[in-house]
Scaffold this motif. Structure first.
Motif, mmCIF file in Angstrom:
data_model
loop_
_atom_site.group_PDB
_atom_site.id
_atom_site.type_symbol
_atom_site.label_atom_id
_atom_site.label_comp_id
_atom_site.label_asym_id
_atom_site.label_seq_id
_atom_site.Cartn_x
_atom_site.Cartn_y
_atom_site.Cartn_z
ATOM 1 N N LYS A 212 0.735 -1.169 0.095
ATOM 2 C CA LYS A 212 -0.008 0.161 0.089
ATOM 3 C C LYS A 212 0.780 1.483 -0.120
ATOM 4 C CE LYS A 212 -4.117 -1.970 2.462
ATOM 5 N NZ LYS A 212 -4.977 -1.896 3.476
ATOM 6 N N ASN A 213 1.914 1.329 0.954
ATOM 7 C CA ASN A 213 2.773 2.232 0.969
ATOM 8 C C ASN A 213 3.516 2.540 -0.516
ATOM 9 O OD1 ASN A 213 2.337 2.753 3.496
ATOM 10 N ND2 ASN A 213 3.798 1.393 4.300
ATOM 11 N N ILE A 214 3.871 1.394 -0.984
ATOM 12 C CA ILE A 214 4.541 1.738 -2.533
ATOM 13 C C ILE A 214 3.409 2.403 -3.389
ATOM 14 C CG2 ILE A 214 5.474 0.293 -4.201
ATOM 15 C CD1 ILE A 214 6.632 -1.657 -2.223
ATOM 16 N N GLU A 215 2.278 1.596 -3.360
ATOM 17 C CA GLU A 215 1.153 2.296 -4.168
ATOM 18 C C GLU A 215 0.976 3.618 -4.155
ATOM 19 O OE1 GLU A 215 -1.439 1.903 -7.508
ATOM 20 O OE2 GLU A 215 -0.041 0.413 -6.631
ATOM 21 N N LEU A 216 0.833 3.897 -2.660
ATOM 22 C CA LEU A 216 0.549 5.467 -2.336
ATOM 23 C C LEU A 216 1.897 6.432 -2.950
ATOM 24 C CD1 LEU A 216 -0.684 5.137 1.240
ATOM 25 C CD2 LEU A 216 -1.885 5.805 -0.791
ATOM 26 N N GLU A 217 3.202 5.735 -2.680
ATOM 27 C CA GLU A 217 4.287 6.643 -3.147
ATOM 28 C C GLU A 217 4.231 6.687 -4.751
ATOM 29 O OE1 GLU A 217 7.632 4.590 -1.982
ATOM 30 O OE2 GLU A 217 7.496 5.135 0.171
ATOM 31 N N LYS A 218 3.761 5.659 -5.465
ATOM 32 C CA LYS A 218 3.595 5.638 -6.705
ATOM 33 C C LYS A 218 2.803 6.682 -7.309
ATOM 34 C CE LYS A 218 2.594 2.881 -10.842
ATOM 35 N NZ LYS A 218 2.199 1.374 -11.249
ATOM 36 N N ILE A 219 1.525 6.842 -6.523
ATOM 37 C CA ILE A 219 0.404 7.868 -6.998
ATOM 38 C C ILE A 219 0.921 9.014 -6.463
ATOM 39 C CG2 ILE A 219 -1.869 8.507 -6.137
ATOM 40 C CD1 ILE A 219 -2.611 5.485 -5.709
ATOM 41 N N VAL A 220 1.653 9.462 -5.536
ATOM 42 C CA VAL A 220 2.087 10.571 -4.979
ATOM 43 C C VAL A 220 3.153 11.044 -5.980
ATOM 44 C CG1 VAL A 220 3.565 11.827 -3.695
ATOM 45 C CG2 VAL A 220 1.753 10.427 -2.700
ATOM 46 N N LYS A 221 3.804 10.219 -6.547
ATOM 47 C CA LYS A 221 5.065 10.582 -7.530
ATOM 48 C C LYS A 221 4.303 10.948 -8.744
ATOM 49 C CE LYS A 221 8.792 7.763 -5.928
ATOM 50 N NZ LYS A 221 9.533 6.853 -6.336
ATOM 51 N N GLU A 222 3.023 10.017 -9.189
ATOM 52 C CA GLU A 222 2.351 10.498 -10.267
ATOM 53 C C GLU A 222 1.718 11.794 -10.243
ATOM 54 O OE1 GLU A 222 -0.137 7.099 -10.999
ATOM 55 O OE2 GLU A 222 1.168 5.930 -11.786
ATOM 56 N N ARG A 223 1.207 12.214 -9.310
ATOM 57 C CA ARG A 223 0.338 13.449 -8.998
ATOM 58 C C ARG A 223 1.350 14.400 -8.981
ATOM 59 N NH1 ARG A 223 -4.660 12.223 -4.712
ATOM 60 N NH2 ARG A 223 -5.779 10.596 -6.117
ATOM 61 N N THR A 224 2.584 14.268 -8.235
ATOM 62 C CA THR A 224 3.443 15.491 -8.260
ATOM 63 C C THR A 224 4.183 15.693 -9.581
ATOM 64 O OG1 THR A 224 4.154 14.647 -5.932
ATOM 65 C CG2 THR A 224 5.974 16.083 -7.166
ATOM 66 N N LEU A 225 4.272 14.365 -10.196
ATOM 67 C CA LEU A 225 4.696 14.959 -11.564
ATOM 68 C C LEU A 225 3.701 15.581 -12.496
ATOM 69 C CD1 LEU A 225 6.776 14.437 -13.866
ATOM 70 C CD2 LEU A 225 5.576 12.010 -14.280
ATOM 71 N N THR A 226 2.503 15.076 -12.356
ATOM 72 C CA THR A 226 1.333 15.950 -13.016
ATOM 73 C C THR A 226 1.297 17.284 -12.729
ATOM 74 O OG1 THR A 226 -0.057 13.437 -13.212
ATOM 75 C CG2 THR A 226 -1.275 15.771 -13.530
ATOM 76 N N LEU A 227 1.416 17.510 -11.392
ATOM 77 C CA LEU A 227 1.161 18.847 -10.993
ATOM 78 C C LEU A 227 2.280 19.645 -11.351
ATOM 79 C CD1 LEU A 227 0.034 18.309 -7.240
ATOM 80 C CD2 LEU A 227 -1.295 19.398 -9.293
ATOM 81 N N THR A 228 3.687 19.122 -11.547
ATOM 82 C CA THR A 228 4.852 19.539 -12.161
ATOM 83 C C THR A 228 4.449 20.318 -13.529
ATOM 84 O OG1 THR A 228 6.040 18.653 -10.355
ATOM 85 C CG2 THR A 228 7.285 19.685 -12.358
ATOM 86 N N GLN A 229 4.108 19.237 -14.229
ATOM 87 C CA GLN A 229 3.935 19.406 -15.758
ATOM 88 C C GLN A 229 2.836 20.642 -15.581
ATOM 89 O OE1 GLN A 229 2.819 15.722 -17.095
ATOM 90 N NE2 GLN A 229 4.869 14.963 -17.412
ATOM 91 N N GLN A 230 1.841 20.462 -15.013
ATOM 92 C CA GLN A 230 0.722 21.599 -15.087
ATOM 93 C C GLN A 230 1.406 22.924 -14.595
ATOM 94 O OE1 GLN A 230 -2.349 19.860 -12.506
ATOM 95 N NE2 GLN A 230 -3.269 18.877 -14.200
ATOM 96 N N ASN A 231 2.015 22.727 -13.628
ATOM 97 C CA ASN A 231 2.691 24.059 -13.331
ATOM 98 C C ASN A 231 3.641 24.802 -14.117
ATOM 99 O OD1 ASN A 231 3.228 26.236 -11.112
ATOM 100 N ND2 ASN A 231 5.411 25.222 -11.129
ATOM 101 N N GLU A 232 4.375 23.707 -14.937
ATOM 102 C CA GLU A 232 5.234 24.355 -15.886
ATOM 103 C C GLU A 232 4.469 24.915 -17.257
ATOM 104 O OE1 GLU A 232 7.578 21.012 -17.163
ATOM 105 O OE2 GLU A 232 9.071 21.179 -15.271
ATOM 106 N N GLU A 233 3.434 24.053 -17.289
ATOM 107 C CA GLU A 233 2.433 24.743 -18.467
ATOM 108 C C GLU A 233 1.842 26.168 -18.168
ATOM 109 O OE1 GLU A 233 -0.448 21.788 -19.298
ATOM 110 O OE2 GLU A 233 0.907 20.352 -20.256
ATOM 111 N N LEU A 234 1.589 26.247 -16.978
ATOM 112 C CA LEU A 234 1.073 27.462 -16.386
ATOM 113 C C LEU A 234 1.969 28.641 -16.471
ATOM 114 C CD1 LEU A 234 -1.154 26.418 -13.265
ATOM 115 C CD2 LEU A 234 -2.139 27.368 -15.302
ATOM 116 N N VAL A 235 3.224 28.226 -16.011
ATOM 117 C CA VAL A 235 4.451 29.204 -16.207
ATOM 118 C C VAL A 235 4.498 29.636 -17.662
ATOM 119 C CG1 VAL A 235 6.757 29.585 -16.077
ATOM 120 C CG2 VAL A 235 5.703 28.266 -13.974
ATOM 121 N N LYS A 236 4.483 28.657 -18.450
ATOM 122 C CA LYS A 236 4.799 28.942 -20.012
ATOM 123 C C LYS A 236 3.507 30.016 -20.497
ATOM 124 C CE LYS A 236 7.195 24.958 -21.328
ATOM 125 N NZ LYS A 236 6.971 23.782 -22.289
#
Length: 380
Positions: free
Chosen positions: A335-359
């Motif tokens: 479960k922790n691994i899955e949660l970490e995976k989800i957090v990483k995926e969401r963090t990556l998504t948020l990072t990408q969205q933030n970069e797009e917003l910056v652009k």
């Protein structure tokens, strides 16, 4: 040394009889039989040292075949040399009855020693598998006690004559004392008596007394037998105390130990009463100790099997508990691994969205600047 005399009147049809004496510590026996005219009709001597190979029968029985005519009276004179302080049974029976008794005794002793051998092998194998101290204590107790009993019924001299050839005494007290000492150590382990308890200290002291008596028996065998008999009441008191202690502690093994010791004590009492002449002496009375010890061994074996099975179940339950905890931890880890995976995926998504917003923000700034510049140009 003892001398006995008496008269025997033959009122039966048979003329052939066996006069026999049971005593494990005999050194010599002489017998004279005279008719009514005081004429000697039989003289026989067993020898200065009675060994099994010199006896007419296997075991500790010294037998003399005698002929008594029908309706005749004969006088019997017997001189016995022995180290025993107990009553020596002297019996006479018809040959057929005697042979039937010998067969019954031989069959019984075969069952007894076969069972003892089986128990020794079984418990040794159990010790090598489980490494439990109580099994080695029990095995040594059975081995030495059985050897001690074997000196009484003659089986030890029958099958190990080379041992008796080197000994100047009967080693029953020596062997039984060692067996009893190991039996006490077994009791301590069987009941799981704490090492720092008062009962544990008393058991160790009593075991020490029996070990000391083994040394006493090497130098003064008869005194060793007296000491052994004196230690028996202490052993009985120890057995009762151990049962009460274990019962209060709700230790399930207590019932096996109490029943087993009860069998042993009753069997020993029957044997002693027969030796002292208090009880009538049919052949089975002389083997009360054998029967009691056989029942003792069987009862204790059931108790050991129950104890080992309980220990096995405890180990299995612990292993199952460990496996359950491990499985639970594995699930939590997954479960922790899955949660970490989800957090990483969401963090990556948020990072990408933030970069797009910056652009987008940068483009918007450029657009606003461009519009502002164009709107400001005509005013000039």
């Amino acid at each position: 040394m003892g001398r006995e005399k008496g008269k025997i009147q033959n009122n039966h049809n048979s003329e052939k009889y066996i006069l026999y004496i049971d005593d494990p510590s005999l050194t010599s026996v002489e017998i004279y039989i005279l008719n009514t005219r005081n004429e000697r009709i039989l003289y026989s001597k067993s020898g200065t040292k009675i060994l099994n190979r010199e006896q007419l029968l296997k075991g500790n029985t010294i037998a003399f075949p005698i002929h008594i005519p029908k309706n005749q009276v004969v006088q019997v004179f017997i001189k016995v040399n022995t180290n025993s302080f107990m009553t020596i049974p002297i019996k006479i029976k018809e040959v057929e009855v005697f042979q039937a008794e010998v067969f019954s005794t031989s069959f019984f002793l075969g069952v007894f020693y076969g069972l003892m051998l089986l128990m020794v092998i079984y418990n040794l194998l159990g010790f090598f598998v489980s490494k439990e101290d109580l099994l080695i204590y029990f095995t040594l107790s059975v081995l030495f006690f059985t050897a001690g009993v074997g000196t009484y019924d003659g089986m030890l001299s029958a099958y190990l004559p080379w041992v008796y050839a080197k000994l100047s005494y009967s080693p029953e007290s020596f062997l039984i004392s060692i067996g009893m000492a190991f039996s006490i150590l077994f009791t301590r382990s069987f009941l799981n008596v704490p090492k720092q308890s008062q009962l544990s200290d008393i058991l160790k002291v009593l075991a020490g007394f029996f070990f000391i008596n083994t040394l006493v028996s090497l130098f003064t065998p008869i005194f060793g037998i007296h000491v052994l008999i004196g230690l028996v009441p202490l052993y009985i008191m120890m057995a009762i105390w151990g049962f009460v202690w274990a019962y209060k502690k709700q230790i399930s093994m207590a019932k096996y130990l109490m029943v087993a010791n009860l069998f042993l004590i009753v069997g020993a009492c029957i044997n002693l009463l027969a030796m002292f002449g208090v009880l009538a002496s049919p052949w089975w009375n002389n083997y009360g100790l054998h029967v009691g010890y056989m029942l003792y061994i069987l009862t204790i074996s059931f108790g050991i099997a129950g104890k080992l099975n309980k220990m096995r179940l405890e180990v299995v339950n612990k292993e199952n508990q460990i496996l359950k905890e491990k499985a639970k931890k594995d699930v939590e880890r997954e479960k922790n691994i899955e949660l970490e995976k989800i957090v990483k995926e969401r963090t990556l998504t948020l990072t990408q969205q933030n970069e797009e917003l910056v652009k987008l923000n940068a483009e918007l700034d450029r657009f606003v600047y461009s519009i502002s510049h164009e709107l400001s140009s005509p005013l000039k």
